[in-house]
Design a protein around this motif. Structure first.
Motif, PDB file in Angstrom:
ATOM      1  N   GLY A 199       0.794  -1.220   0.000  1.00  0.00           N
ATOM      2  CA  GLY A 199       0.000   0.000   0.000  1.00  0.00           C
ATOM      3  C   GLY A 199       0.825   1.267   0.000  1.00  0.00           C
ATOM      4  O   GLY A 199       0.367   2.307   0.489  1.00  0.00           O
ATOM      5  N   THR A 200       2.033   1.211  -0.563  1.00  0.00           N
ATOM      6  CA  THR A 200       2.914   2.375  -0.591  1.00  0.00           C
ATOM      7  C   THR A 200       3.111   2.856  -2.021  1.00  0.00           C
ATOM      8  O   THR A 200       2.988   2.092  -2.982  1.00  0.00           O
ATOM      9  N   GLY A 201       3.463   4.132  -2.153  1.00  0.00           N
ATOM     10  CA  GLY A 201       3.675   4.726  -3.457  1.00  0.00           C
ATOM     11  C   GLY A 201       5.138   4.724  -3.850  1.00  0.00           C
ATOM     12  O   GLY A 201       6.027   4.447  -3.030  1.00  0.00           O
ATOM     13  N   PRO A 202       5.433   5.064  -5.093  1.00  0.00           N
ATOM     14  CA  PRO A 202       6.811   5.007  -5.596  1.00  0.00           C
ATOM     15  C   PRO A 202       7.752   5.985  -4.913  1.00  0.00           C
ATOM     16  O   PRO A 202       8.973   5.764  -4.886  1.00  0.00           O
ATOM     17  N   GLN A 203       7.245   7.074  -4.336  1.00  0.00           N
ATOM     18  CA  GLN A 203       8.106   8.053  -3.678  1.00  0.00           C
ATOM     19  C   GLN A 203       8.209   7.840  -2.169  1.00  0.00           C
ATOM     20  O   GLN A 203       8.956   8.541  -1.496  1.00  0.00           O
ATOM     21  N   ASP A 204       7.483   6.881  -1.649  1.00  0.00           N
ATOM     22  CA  ASP A 204       7.502   6.646  -0.199  1.00  0.00           C
ATOM     23  C   ASP A 204       8.809   6.002   0.235  1.00  0.00           C
ATOM     24  O   ASP A 204       9.406   5.201  -0.502  1.00  0.00           O
ATOM     25  N   ARG A 205       9.252   6.328   1.445  1.00  0.00           N
ATOM     26  CA  ARG A 205      10.423   5.692   2.056  1.00  0.00           C
ATOM     27  C   ARG A 205       9.897   4.635   3.018  1.00  0.00           C
ATOM     28  O   ARG A 205       9.258   4.951   4.032  1.00  0.00           O
ATOM     29  N   ILE A 206      10.151   3.385   2.737  1.00  0.00           N
ATOM     30  CA  ILE A 206       9.507   2.283   3.458  1.00  0.00           C
ATOM     31  C   ILE A 206      10.355   1.815   4.621  1.00  0.00           C
ATOM     32  O   ILE A 206      11.536   1.458   4.475  1.00  0.00           O
ATOM     33  N   VAL A 207       9.739   1.807   5.798  1.00  0.00           N
ATOM     34  CA  VAL A 207      10.313   1.238   7.016  1.00  0.00           C
ATOM     35  C   VAL A 207       9.575  -0.074   7.252  1.00  0.00           C
ATOM     36  O   VAL A 207       8.374  -0.075   7.553  1.00  0.00           O
ATOM     37  N   LEU A 208      10.264  -1.198   7.127  1.00  0.00           N
ATOM     38  CA  LEU A 208       9.613  -2.518   7.140  1.00  0.00           C
ATOM     39  C   LEU A 208       9.941  -3.280   8.412  1.00  0.00           C
ATOM     40  O   LEU A 208      11.103  -3.351   8.830  1.00  0.00           O
ATOM     41  N   LEU A 209       8.907  -3.851   9.017  1.00  0.00           N
ATOM     42  CA  LEU A 209       9.079  -4.769  10.149  1.00  0.00           C
ATOM     43  C   LEU A 209       8.356  -6.065   9.805  1.00  0.00           C
ATOM     44  O   LEU A 209       7.165  -6.040   9.491  1.00  0.00           O
ATOM     45  N   VAL A 210       9.065  -7.181   9.864  1.00  0.00           N
ATOM     46  CA  VAL A 210       8.487  -8.499   9.585  1.00  0.00           C
ATOM     47  C   VAL A 210       8.500  -9.318  10.864  1.00  0.00           C
ATOM     48  O   VAL A 210       9.562  -9.518  11.472  1.00  0.00           O
ATOM     49  N   ILE A 346      16.425   5.109  12.710  1.00  0.00           N
ATOM     50  CA  ILE A 346      15.699   5.039  11.426  1.00  0.00           C
ATOM     51  C   ILE A 346      15.913   6.329  10.634  1.00  0.00           C
ATOM     52  O   ILE A 346      16.211   6.295   9.431  1.00  0.00           O
ATOM     53  N   SER A 347      15.775   7.463  11.287  1.00  0.00           N
ATOM     54  CA  SER A 347      15.938   8.749  10.609  1.00  0.00           C
ATOM     55  C   SER A 347      17.341   8.910  10.048  1.00  0.00           C
ATOM     56  O   SER A 347      17.519   9.456   8.945  1.00  0.00           O
ATOM     57  N   ALA A 348      18.343   8.436  10.783  1.00  0.00           N
ATOM     58  CA  ALA A 348      19.725   8.543  10.304  1.00  0.00           C
ATOM     59  C   ALA A 348      19.930   7.721   9.039  1.00  0.00           C
ATOM     60  O   ALA A 348      20.618   8.157   8.111  1.00  0.00           O
ATOM     61  N   VAL A 349      19.347   6.531   8.984  1.00  0.00           N
ATOM     62  CA  VAL A 349      19.462   5.697   7.781  1.00  0.00           C
ATOM     63  C   VAL A 349      18.775   6.381   6.600  1.00  0.00           C
ATOM     64  O   VAL A 349      19.313   6.453   5.484  1.00  0.00           O
ATOM     65  N   LEU A 350      17.576   6.907   6.823  1.00  0.00           N
ATOM     66  CA  LEU A 350      16.834   7.550   5.739  1.00  0.00           C
ATOM     67  C   LEU A 350      17.515   8.839   5.272  1.00  0.00           C
ATOM     68  O   LEU A 350      17.399   9.212   4.102  1.00  0.00           O
ATOM     69  N   ALA A 351      18.236   9.497   6.175  1.00  0.00           N
ATOM     70  CA  ALA A 351      18.860  10.774   5.833  1.00  0.00           C
ATOM     71  C   ALA A 351      20.074  10.615   4.929  1.00  0.00           C
ATOM     72  O   ALA A 351      20.436  11.549   4.211  1.00  0.00           O
ATOM     73  N   ASP A 352      20.720   9.470   4.970  1.00  0.00           N
ATOM     74  CA  ASP A 352      21.946   9.267   4.179  1.00  0.00           C
ATOM     75  C   ASP A 352      21.873   7.917   3.474  1.00  0.00           C
ATOM     76  O   ASP A 352      22.516   6.947   3.892  1.00  0.00           O
ATOM     77  N   PRO A 353      21.101   7.810   2.405  1.00  0.00           N
ATOM     78  CA  PRO A 353      20.903   6.517   1.739  1.00  0.00           C
ATOM     79  C   PRO A 353      22.189   5.941   1.152  1.00  0.00           C
ATOM     80  O   PRO A 353      22.330   4.721   1.085  1.00  0.00           O
ATOM     81  N   ASP A 354      23.116   6.790   0.711  1.00  0.00           N
ATOM     82  CA  ASP A 354      24.366   6.271   0.147  1.00  0.00           C
ATOM     83  C   ASP A 354      25.186   5.553   1.209  1.00  0.00           C
ATOM     84  O   ASP A 354      25.704   4.453   0.976  1.00  0.00           O
ATOM     85  N   ALA A 356      24.011   4.325   3.980  1.00  0.00           N
ATOM     86  CA  ALA A 356      23.235   3.147   4.386  1.00  0.00           C
ATOM     87  C   ALA A 356      23.443   2.004   3.415  1.00  0.00           C
ATOM     88  O   ALA A 356      23.559   0.834   3.822  1.00  0.00           O
ATOM     89  N   ALA A 357      23.507   2.313   2.108  1.00  0.00           N
ATOM     90  CA  ALA A 357      23.719   1.270   1.102  1.00  0.00           C
ATOM     91  C   ALA A 357      25.097   0.631   1.259  1.00  0.00           C
ATOM     92  O   ALA A 357      25.243  -0.587   1.118  1.00  0.00           O
ATOM     93  N   ARG A 358      26.102   1.433   1.557  1.00  0.00           N
ATOM     94  CA  ARG A 358      27.447   0.871   1.753  1.00  0.00           C
ATOM     95  C   ARG A 358      27.476  -0.036   2.978  1.00  0.00           C
ATOM     96  O   ARG A 358      28.065  -1.121   2.947  1.00  0.00           O
ATOM     97  N   ASP A 359      26.854   0.416   4.058  1.00  0.00           N
ATOM     98  CA  ASP A 359      26.811  -0.414   5.264  1.00  0.00           C
ATOM     99  C   ASP A 359      26.036  -1.705   5.011  1.00  0.00           C
ATOM    100  O   ASP A 359      26.423  -2.787   5.487  1.00  0.00           O
ATOM    101  N   ALA A 360      24.940  -1.627   4.268  1.00  0.00           N
ATOM    102  CA  ALA A 360      24.138  -2.817   3.976  1.00  0.00           C
ATOM    103  C   ALA A 360      24.922  -3.819   3.145  1.00  0.00           C
ATOM    104  O   ALA A 360      24.823  -5.037   3.361  1.00  0.00           O
ATOM    105  N   GLU A 361      25.721  -3.327   2.210  1.00  0.00           N
ATOM    106  CA  GLU A 361      26.527  -4.226   1.386  1.00  0.00           C
ATOM    107  C   GLU A 361      27.565  -4.956   2.239  1.00  0.00           C
ATOM    108  O   GLU A 361      27.788  -6.160   2.075  1.00  0.00           O
ATOM    109  N   ARG A 362      28.167  -4.214   3.172  1.00  0.00           N
ATOM    110  CA  ARG A 362      29.153  -4.833   4.073  1.00  0.00           C
ATOM    111  C   ARG A 362      28.492  -5.903   4.946  1.00  0.00           C
ATOM    112  O   ARG A 362      29.035  -6.998   5.146  1.00  0.00           O
ATOM    113  N   ALA A 363      27.313  -5.594   5.467  1.00  0.00           N
ATOM    114  CA  ALA A 363      26.601  -6.555   6.307  1.00  0.00           C
ATOM    115  C   ALA A 363      26.178  -7.784   5.513  1.00  0.00           C
ATOM    116  O   ALA A 363      26.250  -8.921   6.011  1.00  0.00           O
TER     117      ALA A 363
END
Length: 396
Positions: A199-210, A346-354, A356-363
């Motif tokens: 139920g999210t749009g293309p411009q939304d920033r998604i915070v997901l909890l499973v 959460i806000s820190a991750v959303l504020a700097d996506p580049d 966050a992407a580098r950290d995610a790749e390392r993880a």
């Protein structure tokens, strides 16, 4: 080897324990072993089916059986599954009996002598002390049953087993593993479909909890955290994806009330998962950040899945999840039950996506080394070999 799994829930039911059991079973089959599963029959499932080479036998344990004229309801509730087990699992056709929870361990303990096979138990109850007579039951299961081996899927589960009286000589740590092939490339079409489903749009920033809708998963803290996140990131949308299997409908209603009271309708959504095994990858890929704010976890398979999907992870520093955070540098740890800290992370991750992407790749690179299905299968096979050999048998 001929291996039987006893587990009350199995795919298509969703959850960490179901994923672990299926991943292990399929991995054993790929190694040439024969795995059969005795589990509950849910609507829409067949009595017998084969999933990735794993033969699954599903039996119905509905109230009609309890009230049959030739049954005593108490006995049927406690021991009725033994009738199904005796019909399906036969002496001489089992090299190892494997269970994944306390009720399975109790059932297996009643069966092992008649089947003349070793019993290997794994427990997936994260907070057994909260169940009726939970501490006493756990001491019986870990310290009093005639099992041959106990396999713990994390340090947290190993410590729990020892606290409840498990024999250290019979305890083996075999960390849960995830089939990383399920978290490879995802098509743009699949990501768009996942966003639409959430139920999210293309411009939304998604915070997901499973996670299942239950209090220890910390969903209410995420709802509170989102009141702060949306101030800094107006396009942020939280999506809580879970099931009500082994969960709480009342708790889900409380979440809905929290969302309405906080004025977050349209910004926080609850979605009941109906996606097939292996179908979560697109949801993770659609997310900008995945959070796991649990109060307690045995390990946190959904956190590992998120990292394998290349997503930034924010998780609480609690036993189980701490094992994921420590082994996957680039993930972010926060205190449990602390919505303000969760919001800042959460806000820190959303504020700097580049970044966050580098950290995610390392993880992700670390997770593909540390939490593999292959390592889990290897570990269980070593335990099975020891259990069979100790009884004077041979496994090959």
């Amino acid at each position: 080897m001929k291996i039987w799994f006893l587990t009350p829930t199995f795919p298509p039911v969703h959850g960490g324990s179901e994923t672990q059991a299926f991943t292990l079973a399929a991995g054993l089959v790929r190694r040439g072993h024969r795995v059969q599963v005795l589990t509950e029959r849910y609507p829409g499932t067949s009595e017998t089916e084969v999933l990735d080479g794993v033969r699954v036998h599903r039996v119905a344990t509905d109230p009609e059986r309890w009230s049959s004229p030739d049954c005593v309801p108490w006995e049927e509730r406690c021991f009725g599954l033994l009738r199904d087990a005796e019909r399906l699992v036969r002496r001489g056709e089992v090299d190892v009996l494997q269970t994944f929870c306390q009720v399975g361990a109790l059932l297996g303990a009643m069966m092992k002598a008649a089947l003349d096979c070793p019993l290997v138990v794994s427990m997936n109850e994260t907070t057994p002390h909260t169940d009726p007579f939970g501490d006493a039951r756990s001491r019986l299961v870990f310290g009093g049953l005639p099992h041959d081996r106990v396999v713990a899927g994390s340090r947290a589960f190993a410590e729990q087993a020892l606290d409840y009286g498990a024999d250290p000589a019979k305890l083996h740590l075999v960390r849960y593993g995830v089939d990383e092939t399920l978290y490879g490339e995802v098509t743009p079409e699949a990501v768009r479909e996942a966003r639409a489903w959430m139920g999210t749009g293309p411009q939304d920033r998604i915070v997901l909890l499973v996670g299942r809708f239950k209090e220890r998963k910390g969903q209410r803290e995420l709802v509170e955290a989102m009141t702060h996140v949306v101030r800094d990131h107006p396009r942020a949308r939280a999506v809580l994806v879970g099931s009500l299997n082994s969960a709480s409908a009342a708790y889900k209603r409380a979440l809905e009330e929290d969302i309405a009271r906080a004025g977050l309708a349209g910004r926080v959504a609850l979605r009941t998962s109906d996606r097939p095994y292996g179908g979560m990858s697109a949801l993770y890929r659609a997310a900008d950040v995945v959070v796991q704010p649990s109060h307690s976890e045995g390990l946190g398979l959904s956190a590992i899945e998120a990292v394998l999907a290349g997503r930034p992870l924010v998780a609480t520093r609690v036993p189980g999840l701490s094992e994921v955070l420590e082994n996957c540098p680039g993930t972010v740890g926060v205190p449990p039950r602390d919505p303000a800290s969760l919001a800042r992370a959460i806000s820190a991750v959303l504020a700097d996506p580049d970044a966050a992407a580098r950290d995610a790749e390392r993880a992700e690179e670390a997770a593909r080394r540390e939490f593999t299905a292959e390592a889990m299968v290897n570990g269980y096979l070593k335990v099975y070999e020891q259990a069979v050999s100790a009884r004077g048998g041979a496994w090959r």
